[in-house]
Design a protein around this motif. Structure first.
Motif, PDB file in Angstrom:
ATOM      1  N   LYS A   1      -8.231  -4.534   1.126  1.00 52.71           N
ATOM      2  CA  LYS A   1      -7.115  -4.566   2.023  1.00 52.71           C
ATOM      3  C   LYS A   1      -6.771  -2.982   2.731  1.00 52.71           C
ATOM      4  O   LYS A   1      -6.994  -2.303   1.906  1.00 52.71           O
ATOM      5  N   ILE A   2      -6.442  -3.228   3.796  1.00 51.71           N
ATOM      6  CA  ILE A   2      -6.178  -1.706   4.347  1.00 51.71           C
ATOM      7  C   ILE A   2      -5.188  -0.847   3.687  1.00 51.71           C
ATOM      8  O   ILE A   2      -5.228   0.513   3.211  1.00 51.71           O
ATOM      9  N   GLU A   3      -4.197  -1.454   3.012  1.00 53.29           N
ATOM     10  CA  GLU A   3      -3.060  -0.951   2.483  1.00 53.29           C
ATOM     11  C   GLU A   3      -3.516  -0.225   1.362  1.00 53.29           C
ATOM     12  O   GLU A   3      -2.666   0.441   0.634  1.00 53.29           O
ATOM     13  N   ASN A   4      -4.608  -0.945   0.503  1.00 54.15           N
ATOM     14  CA  ASN A   4      -4.955  -0.156  -0.717  1.00 54.15           C
ATOM     15  C   ASN A   4      -5.861   1.068  -0.697  1.00 54.15           C
ATOM     16  O   ASN A   4      -6.200   1.526  -1.536  1.00 54.15           O
ATOM     17  N   ILE A   5      -6.388   1.311   0.528  1.00 55.20           N
ATOM     18  CA  ILE A   5      -7.166   2.531   0.830  1.00 55.20           C
ATOM     19  C   ILE A   5      -6.493   3.558   0.653  1.00 55.20           C
ATOM     20  O   ILE A   5      -6.998   4.858  -0.226  1.00 55.20           O
ATOM     21  N   GLU A   6      -5.147   3.741   0.927  1.00 57.18           N
ATOM     22  CA  GLU A   6      -4.501   5.103   0.629  1.00 57.18           C
ATOM     23  C   GLU A   6      -4.090   5.053  -0.698  1.00 57.18           C
ATOM     24  O   GLU A   6      -4.199   6.104  -1.281  1.00 57.18           O
ATOM     25  N   GLU A   7      -4.053   3.963  -1.552  1.00 59.08           N
ATOM     26  CA  GLU A   7      -3.775   4.097  -2.986  1.00 59.08           C
ATOM     27  C   GLU A   7      -5.303   4.767  -3.585  1.00 59.08           C
ATOM     28  O   GLU A   7      -5.095   5.481  -4.556  1.00 59.08           O
ATOM     29  N   LEU A   8      -6.361   4.250  -3.159  1.00 59.41           N
ATOM     30  CA  LEU A   8      -7.410   4.619  -3.753  1.00 59.41           C
ATOM     31  C   LEU A   8      -7.615   6.224  -3.446  1.00 59.41           C
ATOM     32  O   LEU A   8      -8.245   7.044  -4.150  1.00 59.41           O
ATOM     33  N   ARG A   9      -7.323   6.500  -2.237  1.00 52.86           N
ATOM     34  CA  ARG A   9      -7.444   8.066  -1.678  1.00 52.86           C
ATOM     35  C   ARG A   9      -6.597   8.767  -2.785  1.00 52.86           C
ATOM     36  O   ARG A   9      -7.129  10.031  -3.125  1.00 52.86           O
ATOM     37  N   LYS A  10      -5.236   8.592  -2.957  1.00 51.08           N
ATOM     38  CA  LYS A  10      -4.618   9.136  -3.931  1.00 51.08           C
ATOM     39  C   LYS A  10      -4.919   9.255  -5.335  1.00 51.08           C
ATOM     40  O   LYS A  10      -4.842  10.206  -5.987  1.00 51.08           O
ATOM     41  N   SER A  11      -5.585   8.352  -5.652  1.00 47.21           N
ATOM     42  CA  SER A  11      -6.142   8.279  -7.118  1.00 47.21           C
ATOM     43  C   SER A  11      -7.355   9.090  -7.266  1.00 47.21           C
ATOM     44  O   SER A  11      -7.547   9.947  -8.229  1.00 47.21           O
ATOM     45  N   LEU A  12      -8.019   9.111  -5.945  1.00 45.96           N
ATOM     46  CA  LEU A  12      -9.327  10.104  -6.142  1.00 45.96           C
ATOM     47  C   LEU A  12      -8.857  11.402  -6.177  1.00 45.96           C
ATOM     48  O   LEU A  12      -9.301  12.449  -6.621  1.00 45.96           O
ATOM     49  N   LEU A  13      -7.706  11.819  -5.251  1.00 44.86           N
ATOM     50  CA  LEU A  13      -7.239  13.166  -5.235  1.00 44.86           C
ATOM     51  C   LEU A  13      -6.800  13.711  -6.698  1.00 44.86           C
ATOM     52  O   LEU A  13      -6.977  14.936  -6.904  1.00 44.86           O
ATOM     53  N   GLN A  14      -6.097  12.797  -7.320  1.00 45.64           N
ATOM     54  CA  GLN A  14      -5.639  12.960  -8.940  1.00 45.64           C
ATOM     55  C   GLN A  14      -6.675  13.293  -9.448  1.00 45.64           C
ATOM     56  O   GLN A  14      -6.899  14.171 -10.267  1.00 45.64           O
ATOM     57  N   PHE A  15      -7.979  12.826  -9.565  1.00 47.66           N
ATOM     58  CA  PHE A  15      -8.899  12.962 -10.344  1.00 47.66           C
ATOM     59  C   PHE A  15      -9.612  14.289  -9.918  1.00 47.66           C
ATOM     60  O   PHE A  15      -9.976  15.180 -10.913  1.00 47.66           O
TER      61      PHE A  15
END
Length: 391
Positions: free
Chosen positions: A6-20
């Protein structure tokens, strides 16, 4: 059509990736003194593969039944932009783009069940790497000109020839190889074979010269086939349909590479903005000079235009629309925008931007490759024109 995130989850994935990226990947590279322009030990490649797999990034666009999250192409491009922008030397291994599952994700339905068990799952699980071998010394844009041959010998085929400029070849345990199958009737056809790397007691390809491009990276090499025996069961897809494997993923591949180009361009812009604020000449920051302001404005405007084009085409691909000409437009425009942005960044940094080891100097060399890799600008323009004239 497969489920997408879902579109609203892409931002969460992006934030998780940036943390990694910032909490693990970049510190790992600093601790191990990893340099993109030096040979990177295989154990460090394996670390980023395994860690990315644990976090759910490795092969994230694969179907859920294949260990992925079925993320949309739009979501994948958002993540690719962030990785390219990070400047990490290992960025291409996080999602599995260099020798990982993204190399074969579009071809999962073509593998036989036996091939999936033996070859595909080890790649998905980050235990092995693979590569796609098409280019040869006399076969670049003209893919039909390949000279690597495959001759039937009982239940096997004997491959002879050489591939070059093969991305991820130094990290590959097996390769998808396009070869000219010599038919018993005397004809020829291009067939795809799964070929393992040569090892003690096992026939396979040899890794030839590491071919270091202008970017200085060690991720490209030759593959050499000398009396290379391959079982007929390792034919991938239909005989004579080898080139279609590449064409089946070409639109998505060309368009999605635009995300990488834009990530690099965005990093160049951000570095340039920071430098314009900090660099003082004639008693004031150079960002107060109109000539610098205009260069920054032009860089930002072109990146914005390229990003709008990219995600318009990506959305069409996600919706199943035909984008053959449009994906080539993305490849042409985004690669050329990256080159123009890099040129302005060097100008803004002046002497610093010319120095070996400076990130702007490195990216200036990187972006020059973009207009050639994955199909040259000239080949893309041919495709665009053909699509226009068809209408």
């Amino acid at each position: 059509m497969q489920d997408t995130v879902k579109i609203e989850n892409i931002e969460e994935l992006r934030k998780s990736l940036l943390q990694f990226i910032h909490n693990e990947l970049l510190p790992f590279e600093k601790d191990h003194e990893i340099d993109a322009e030096k040979e990177i030990p295989m154990e460090q490649i394996k670390w980023v593969r395994k860690r990315s797999k644990e976090l759910g990034f490795y092969g994230i666009s694969l179907p859920k039944e294949a260990g992925g999250q079925a993320i949309s192409l739009k979501g994948l491009c958002v993540l690719k932009e962030e990785l390219a922008k990070s400047g990490a030397a290992l960025w291409g291994h996080v999602l599995g783009e260099i020798g990982g599952p993204l190399r074969i994700g579009q071809m999962l339905k073509i593998f036989t069940p036996e091939q999936i068990t033996k070859y595909v799952w080890p790649v998905i699980n980050a235990d092995q790497g693979c590569c796609f071998a098409l280019s040869e010394p006399d076969a670049g844009s003209d893919a039909h000109a390949i000279q690597t041959t495959a001759v039937r010998d009982g239940n096997d085929y004997i491959l002879e020839g050489k591939k070059h400029f093969i991305s991820a070849a130094p990290y590959a345990d097996w390769a998808i190889v396009m070869a000219k199958e010599i038919m018993e009737t005397g004809g020829e056809r291009v067939t795809a074979f799964i070929v393992e790397k040569q090892s003690q007691g096992r026939s396979g390809f040899e890794v030839g010269n590491i071919q270091i491009p202008i970017s200085g990276e060690w991720s490209t090499a030759e593959l050499i086939f000398r009396q290379c025996r391959v079982p007929a069961s390792n034919i991938l897809g239909q005989r004579g349909k080898g080139l279609l494997l590449g064409l089946s993923r070409i639109n998505e591949n060309r368009a999605s590479w635009g995300a990488t180009y834009l990530g690099v361009a965005q990093r160049l812009l951000e570095l340039s903005i920071h430098h314009a604020k900090e660099r003082v000449q004639f008693g004031r920051p150079i960002g107060e000079f109109q000539v610098i302001q205009h260069m920054l404005s032009e860089m930002a405007t072109e990146i914005y235009a390229a990003r709008c084009m990219l995600y318009d085409v990506i959305e069409k691909i996600d919706n199943g629309e035909e984008v053959r000409g449009a994906s080539s437009m993305v490849k042409v425009f985004s690669s050329e925008v990256a080159c123009r942005v890099a040129d302005k960044a060097v100008q803004i940094f002046g002497g610093q931007g010319l120095m070996k080891g400076h990130p702007v100097e490195k990216m200036y060399r990187d972006v020059r490759m973009f207009r050639i890799l994955t199909g040259t600008t000239e080949v893309q323009k041919n495709t665009i024109a053909k699509e226009l004239l068809k209408k």
